[in-house]
Design a protein around this motif. Structure first.
Motif, short mmCIF file in Angstrom:
data_model
loop_
_atom_site.label_atom_id
_atom_site.label_comp_id
_atom_site.label_asym_id
_atom_site.label_seq_id
_atom_site.Cartn_x
_atom_site.Cartn_y
_atom_site.Cartn_z
N PRO A 287 0.91 -0.91 0.39
CA PRO A 287 -0.19 0.45 -0.30
C PRO A 287 0.84 1.35 0.23
O PRO A 287 0.33 1.76 -0.93
CB PRO A 287 -0.76 -0.17 1.29
CG PRO A 287 -0.40 -1.60 2.01
CD PRO A 287 0.70 -2.06 1.56
N ALA A 288 2.18 1.42 0.07
CA ALA A 288 2.49 2.52 0.58
C ALA A 288 3.36 2.41 -0.71
O ALA A 288 3.29 3.33 -1.08
CB ALA A 288 3.95 2.46 2.22
N LEU A 289 3.82 1.48 -1.14
CA LEU A 289 4.40 2.13 -2.46
C LEU A 289 3.44 2.60 -3.78
O LEU A 289 3.76 3.53 -4.80
CB LEU A 289 4.93 0.12 -3.01
CG LEU A 289 5.57 0.71 -4.93
CD1 LEU A 289 7.05 1.43 -4.35
CD2 LEU A 289 5.86 -0.86 -4.69
N GLY A 290 2.35 1.65 -3.83
CA GLY A 290 1.07 2.17 -4.26
C GLY A 290 1.37 4.22 -4.60
O GLY A 290 1.19 4.99 -5.19
N LEU A 291 0.79 4.29 -3.19
CA LEU A 291 0.71 5.60 -2.60
C LEU A 291 2.22 6.58 -3.39
O LEU A 291 1.72 7.62 -3.69
CB LEU A 291 0.67 5.70 -1.46
CG LEU A 291 -0.58 5.67 -0.72
CD1 LEU A 291 -1.20 5.39 1.28
CD2 LEU A 291 -1.80 6.51 -1.22
N LEU A 292 2.79 5.84 -2.70
CA LEU A 292 4.35 6.62 -3.52
C LEU A 292 4.35 6.90 -5.38
O LEU A 292 4.87 7.94 -5.57
CB LEU A 292 5.45 6.04 -3.09
CG LEU A 292 5.86 6.17 -1.53
CD1 LEU A 292 7.30 4.99 -1.07
CD2 LEU A 292 5.72 7.73 -1.04
N ARG A 293 3.75 5.37 -5.96
CA ARG A 293 3.37 6.04 -7.40
C ARG A 293 3.22 7.33 -7.18
O ARG A 293 3.45 7.62 -8.69
CB ARG A 293 3.46 4.46 -7.84
CG ARG A 293 4.21 3.35 -7.71
CD ARG A 293 3.45 1.83 -8.26
NE ARG A 293 4.61 1.27 -8.67
CZ ARG A 293 4.63 -0.13 -8.03
NH1 ARG A 293 3.87 -0.49 -7.52
NH2 ARG A 293 5.83 -1.08 -8.48
N ASP A 294 1.65 7.54 -6.34
CA ASP A 294 1.02 8.88 -7.17
C ASP A 294 1.42 10.00 -6.45
O ASP A 294 0.42 10.83 -6.30
CB ASP A 294 -0.44 8.15 -6.71
CG ASP A 294 -0.97 7.10 -7.55
OD1 ASP A 294 -0.29 6.79 -8.98
OD2 ASP A 294 -1.33 6.72 -8.06
N THR A 295 2.35 9.70 -5.39
CA THR A 295 2.65 11.13 -4.90
C THR A 295 2.70 12.17 -5.69
O THR A 295 3.12 12.52 -6.61
CB THR A 295 3.92 10.64 -3.84
OG1 THR A 295 4.12 11.82 -2.91
CG2 THR A 295 5.61 10.64 -5.25
N ALA A 296 2.61 13.44 -5.08
CA ALA A 296 2.87 14.56 -4.89
C ALA A 296 4.23 15.40 -4.53
O ALA A 296 4.08 16.02 -5.25
CB ALA A 296 1.51 15.14 -4.75
N VAL A 297 4.83 14.97 -3.70
CA VAL A 297 5.83 15.37 -2.78
C VAL A 297 6.37 15.66 -4.28
O VAL A 297 7.52 14.99 -4.97
CB VAL A 297 5.95 14.34 -1.62
CG1 VAL A 297 7.54 14.54 -1.01
CG2 VAL A 297 4.32 14.52 -1.04
N ARG A 298 7.33 17.11 -4.01
CA ARG A 298 8.68 16.64 -4.66
C ARG A 298 9.51 17.32 -3.98
O ARG A 298 10.66 17.62 -4.30
CB ARG A 298 8.00 18.44 -5.64
CG ARG A 298 7.00 17.93 -7.12
CD ARG A 298 7.11 18.58 -7.76
NE ARG A 298 7.01 20.45 -8.16
CZ ARG A 298 5.97 20.98 -7.96
NH1 ARG A 298 5.25 20.04 -7.67
NH2 ARG A 298 6.44 21.96 -7.66
N GLU A 299 9.23 18.00 -2.93
CA GLU A 299 10.39 18.92 -1.92
C GLU A 299 10.32 18.25 -0.78
O GLU A 299 9.27 17.45 0.55
CB GLU A 299 10.46 20.06 -1.88
CG GLU A 299 12.10 20.66 -0.99
CD GLU A 299 11.56 21.96 -1.24
OE1 GLU A 299 12.40 22.80 -2.00
OE2 GLU A 299 10.87 22.69 -1.17
N VAL A 300 11.51 17.47 0.50
CA VAL A 300 11.70 16.92 1.55
C VAL A 300 12.58 18.08 1.93
O VAL A 300 13.98 17.69 2.10
CB VAL A 300 12.31 15.59 1.97
CG1 VAL A 300 12.08 15.21 2.78
CG2 VAL A 300 10.57 14.91 1.56
N VAL A 301 11.80 18.69 3.44
CA VAL A 301 12.90 20.01 4.22
C VAL A 301 13.13 18.71 5.22
O VAL A 301 12.48 18.41 6.31
CB VAL A 301 12.55 21.42 4.24
CG1 VAL A 301 13.22 21.70 5.27
CG2 VAL A 301 11.66 21.99 3.39
N LEU A 302 14.77 19.23 5.67
CA LEU A 302 15.49 18.29 6.45
C LEU A 302 15.62 19.20 7.85
O LEU A 302 16.41 20.43 7.40
CB LEU A 302 16.72 17.60 5.86
CG LEU A 302 16.31 15.56 6.39
CD1 LEU A 302 17.68 14.54 6.06
CD2 LEU A 302 15.30 15.20 7.82
N LEU A 303 15.40 19.64 8.96
CA LEU A 303 14.87 20.34 9.91
C LEU A 303 15.71 20.43 11.34
O LEU A 303 15.86 19.69 12.08
CB LEU A 303 13.73 21.60 10.50
CG LEU A 303 13.53 22.73 11.25
CD1 LEU A 303 14.16 24.06 9.90
CD2 LEU A 303 12.21 22.98 11.58
#
Length: 511
Positions: A287-303
């Motif tokens: 299920p996680a792989l399926g959601l990652l295939r359709d993800t809108a995430v383009r940027e991750v910020v490590l704070l």
């Protein structure tokens, strides 16, 4: 050609025991064991026998001439560890740094001593190292208990799916599950299906290896909003944890902020920006792989609250991050202290690995750039508040000129863990551990702890080996000295799988 240890090193020191010339350091009896990111092979004394590679439970040891791609840099990393350490060959003391005596095992019990009945609660690394000691070096009978319906603990549900070599140590532990002196009881929770007092009455000793399951809070307004998650929820989601819903993580926003700079934070950032095609052959939950295939995430910020010189991730994990393809790595240099720390870092220091990484002062009012995904490292910046009305809309953080709003649809906190009270055992709320001395629970003879519930949430998988050795040694010393309490023997019906444990699932929350 010497061997080298690479990024998946679990530091359990199996290689140290196997090496015939003692060229792997730090060893468990040296002061810096447990504080270095990994163990290191001295290329000056390695005799290329391969014993360390055969002994390694996570496939982290390879010949230097076989290192390719992301692993190439580890030959230099191993050699750098020994730059300021004298070669034993140069000093004429032979091929070892220290005397190499015959192997000893100081956790045995006298021949003919009655077999102990020991319960171990928890099937993660800490519990399984204790089980391994008991089964391989004593005649004890072991009852292995876990509240989940599947064993494995941290190895199964806490290691990133794109680290298959690290997960392989679970295979080493699993071979003990069918040992003729072990009975497994899954789906059994202490405090729900059986009490600590009942376990103590049934066994000569009980070892609790229940970990530190509670994520630390940020302590800022808004962190209970939907879309604000603990890293344990995200990690459990992509590993298929039975208590985490398949849709627990919302990937509909273009930007995610991960608070923290430890290895778990890096794991979350790496998985959320990975090419799903690269994850398809891993142990990631479907299920996680399926959601990652359709993800809108383009940027991750490590704070990170502090600078790059004090970041908690290991050097090996950061090195792997700098060598990814298809994901741009950027350092936000709004605060000049960040650039100064990177530029002044000496070879071998964590911050030195960022010297070739592109820097920019990120305009957070603009959406993430189109094109390839990217990961932004922002240091000297602390969370102030999670913004949003009925869902996370962003994270307000400190900046050089005042507070800054970073728009984001998901905020993940990866700022550490702490233990939770276990019914029937004492608990120190200030430290998040069960009070103990060398693993002996205070005021409860015959009851012991191991792992993070014993020492706090520090150290990786391999650190539990020496931790378990100390606890098992204390238990056996108490047994031989007749300090274990007499047990009023009675059988407790521990179910093979509790009906209440089947299908139980915990929905994600802000805690």
């Amino acid at each position: 050609m010497p061997y080298a240890i690479t990024q998946t090193c679990c530091t359990d020191a199996s290689c140290v025991a196997a090496c015939p010339v003692n060229c792997i350091h730090p060893t468990p009896d040296e002061p810096d064991f447990g504080t270095t990111d990994m163990l290191y092979v001295d290329p000056r004394t390695c005799i290329d026998c391969g014993a360390c590679a055969d002994a390694c439970p996570v496939d982290a040891v390879h010949p230097v001439d076989a290192l390719r791609g992301p692993l190439e840099g580890y030959a230099a990393i191993n050699a750098e560890f020994y730059v300021d350490r004298p070669s034993s060959r140069a000093t004429g003391t032979g091929p070892v740094f220290h005397d190499w005596g015959p192997p000893t095992f100081d956790r045995a019990i006298p021949a003919g001593f009655p077999a102990l009945d020991v319960a171990v609660v928890g099937t993660g690394p800490a519990g399984m190292y204790a089980v391994q000691d008991l089964l391989l070096h004593t005649n004890a009978r072991v009852t292995l208990i876990d509240r989940l319906s599947v064993p494995g603990g941290l190895v199964r549900f806490g290691v990133a799916p794109d680290h298959p070599a690290t997960k392989r140590i679970g295979e080493t532990f699993a071979r003990h599950h069918t040992h003729h002196r072990l009975r497994m009881r899954l789906g059994v929770e202490v405090g729900r299906d059986v009490t600590a007092a009942e376990l103590a009455a049934e066994h000569d000793a009980v070892i609790y290896a229940v970990g530190a399951s509670e994520a630390r809070a940020l302590g800022v307004p808004g962190e209970d909003l939907p879309g604000s998650l603990a890293a344990t929820t995200v990690v459990g989601w992509y590993n298929g944890h039975p208590e985490i819903a398949p849709a627990a993580v919302d990937l509909s926003a273009s930007r995610v902020v991960v608070v923290g700079t430890g290895n778990v934070a890096l794991d979350v950032a790496r998985i959320l920006t990975a090419d799903p095609a690269d994850l398809a052959g891993t142990a990631i939950a479907a299920p996680a792989l399926g959601l990652l295939r359709d993800t809108a995430v383009r940027e991750v910020v490590l704070l990170g609250r502090r600078g790059p010189e004090t970041a908690a991730y290991t050097r090996s994990e950061l090195l792997a991050l700098t060598r990814r393809h298809g994901v741009e790595l950027v350092v936000d240099d709004e605060d000049p202290r960040t650039g100064r720390a990177i530029d002044s870092a000496a070879p071998g220091e964590h911050a030195a690995l960022l010297q070739g990484v592109r820097r920019e002062t990120v305009d957070w009012s603009a959406p993430p750039p189109e094109g390839s995904r990217r990961l932004v490292l922002r240091f000297h910046s602390a969370p102030v508040a999670v913004s949003g009305s009925d869902h996370v809309a962003g994270l307000r953080v400190t900046g050089r000129g005042g507070e800054v709003e970073i728009p984001a649809g998901l905020v993940v906190r990866a700022v550490g863990h702490r233990g939770t009270p276990l019914p029937g055992l004492p608990f120190d709320d200030a430290t998040g551990v069960v009070p103990n001395q060398d693993g002996r629970v205070d005021g409860m003879p015959g009851t012991y702890v191991v792992g993070w519930i014993k020492r706090g949430s520090s150290g990786g998988i391999g650190a539990n080996r020496t931790c378990a050795a100390e606890t098992v040694r204390a238990l056996l010393d108490d047994a031989v000295a007749r300090r274990l309490p007499a047990r009023p023997r009675r059988r407790i019906p521990l179910p093979l799988l509790s009906g209440r444990a089947r299908g139980r699932r915990r929905e994600p929350s802000g805690h």
